[in-house]
Write a protein that holds these residues in place. Sequence first.
Motif, mmCIF file in Angstrom:
data_model
loop_
_atom_site.group_PDB
_atom_site.id
_atom_site.type_symbol
_atom_site.label_atom_id
_atom_site.label_comp_id
_atom_site.label_asym_id
_atom_site.label_seq_id
_atom_site.Cartn_x
_atom_site.Cartn_y
_atom_site.Cartn_z
ATOM 1 N N THR A 53 -4.093 -9.408 11.219
ATOM 2 C CA THR A 53 -3.804 -7.974 11.387
ATOM 3 C C THR A 53 -4.485 -7.425 12.628
ATOM 4 O OG1 THR A 53 -3.536 -7.650 8.998
ATOM 5 C CG2 THR A 53 -4.068 -5.705 10.308
ATOM 6 N N ILE A 57 -2.865 -5.409 15.918
ATOM 7 C CA ILE A 57 -3.356 -4.116 16.403
ATOM 8 C C ILE A 57 -3.670 -4.214 17.894
ATOM 9 C CG2 ILE A 57 -5.265 -2.458 16.275
ATOM 10 C CD1 ILE A 57 -5.424 -3.080 13.258
ATOM 11 N N TYR A 284 2.418 -6.046 8.989
ATOM 12 C CA TYR A 284 2.832 -4.735 8.462
ATOM 13 C C TYR A 284 2.153 -3.584 9.200
ATOM 14 C CZ TYR A 284 4.986 -7.020 4.380
ATOM 15 O OH TYR A 284 5.775 -7.786 3.548
ATOM 16 N N VAL A 285 0.995 -3.857 9.798
ATOM 17 C CA VAL A 285 0.229 -2.817 10.488
ATOM 18 C C VAL A 285 1.023 -2.212 11.652
ATOM 19 C CG1 VAL A 285 -0.909 -4.339 12.184
ATOM 20 C CG2 VAL A 285 -2.093 -2.292 11.356
#
Length: 546
Positions: A53, A57, A284-285
């Motif tokens: 994740t 980002i 999903y971030v």
Amino acid sequence: MSARFSSALKNAKAYTHKDAWVLEPQPSTFAPNSKWSNKDMDPVPPNERTWSTFNYIAYWVSDATNVAVWELASSMLAIGLSWRQALPAIAVGHIIISFVMVLNGTIGARLHVGFPVLNRSSFGFWFSYFSVISRVVLSMFWFGIQTYTGSECVYQMLKAIWPSLAHLKNDLSDGAHITTAGMMCYFLYWLIQFPLMLVSPQKIRWLFVIKAFVVPPAWLAMLIWAFVKVPSSEGLFQQHSTLSGSAMSYAWLSALNSALGIYSTLAVNIPDFTRYAKNERAQYVQLMIIPVAFTLVGFIGISVTSAGIALYGDVLWDPLQLIDRWDNRAAAFFASFTFVLATLGTNISANSLSAANDMTVLFPRYINIRRGQALCAILGGWALCPWEILASAQGFLSFMNGYTVFLGPFAGIMVADYWIVHKGKVDVPAMYRPHGRYRYTYGFNWRAVAAILVSVPPNLPGLISSINPNIKVHGATKIYNFAWLFGFTSASVVYTILSTAFPAKETYIPEAITSDDAHAAEEASKSEGSSHLEKRSVEEEVKSVA
């Protein structure tokens, strides 16, 4: 010495034969032979699924901080929109694109295959090459343009150290459309960029992490500078739209379409990156980070451009033109350095890696991702001569900007096929077989062809008018103001209706067959065979003892 030279010459001559460039086939491939796949095309094995994740980002913060996003936001002021109208267009556009990014990204994270292979399940084995070749050309084109932008950043850095660079004698003709200083900076930037293109996709994620920690603080410093130099009460908040009525509405829709279009390419080939995810949840971030990061960068671009209007009297939507006006050489150097880093990360992630992934499908026996990136650097960086395109081919530039008329339908068909038509039940090994279940009709899925024929032509009059404004198409240009939305929606609806009414029954399976399932079945088969052999050897030993 002569023996060593002749040996080196002999080795060099070996590479003049095409057989010397053939890639070593991998035993794990699902393709019938190495003609159809290579290691970089095959599903990503578990030990190479390393993106977390945090990496996604960093990736999107890195991609948001690039010159094109800055220019997109600030150029909206130049067409007459106020900041209050421009920012919502950016935010809404990136909220929409983030949903598409996650829908297509989840497919890559589940199946661990890239866009060029995945596309075969919806377009058909041979028709998928249409979208792949389109993406290769588009990626190499933008690679050259971004490289030229990076060279302008290098020029500003060097000029901050040696101001005399601005007066360097130009030995090139006016018809070259680039100066001696410009060519020197272009070559320097290309040399800086090239080694990074040879880094594997698993490791290049650290470049995005570095960029995510260096560039945003520098750009926030520029935002603070803008508000210190020109308080918001005198600059940004004093600006109002110069448009009204339907003109303002269509300008806003055009701004929305531009926000959607700037990363519409990545909305199609995001599986090239999510295939390396540790699990599907890791990406999903994107739903959150894409709208936040891009809207923030848009606000910075608008604010700094607004300050430039008050300070210099011009709409300097290109940040490098703004930096060129600064007297503080140290500030100009460090600001330009952040733009160099910003362009590097974006060019590799959005352009060279995309082109390389697509090239592996076109020539899998000879091209892997590393070789594809090297070809992109040479063809996109030098053969296309981006300075010529920027100087004398505005119509071609408008066409490439308008390529969203194709990318919207591509994304819509992919989403509809996986999530609505097949409900996630696809056969990964079959995607590597030219005569497998995804052959459809002679390699073409006619439903996808029909969806494109319905969704693309209505936007063509507007595209033609944008290339040549002298061609008047009147009201037909209005639909072009929201080309991506129209293309995505119409293509996905038409494809779903046709696939439901005339289902390709051979492509429907009760459960998804992933690469992990296929490997597990293979291992189980081997284990069964091994147990059977063990049992036979024990029986034979008992007989011999008896």
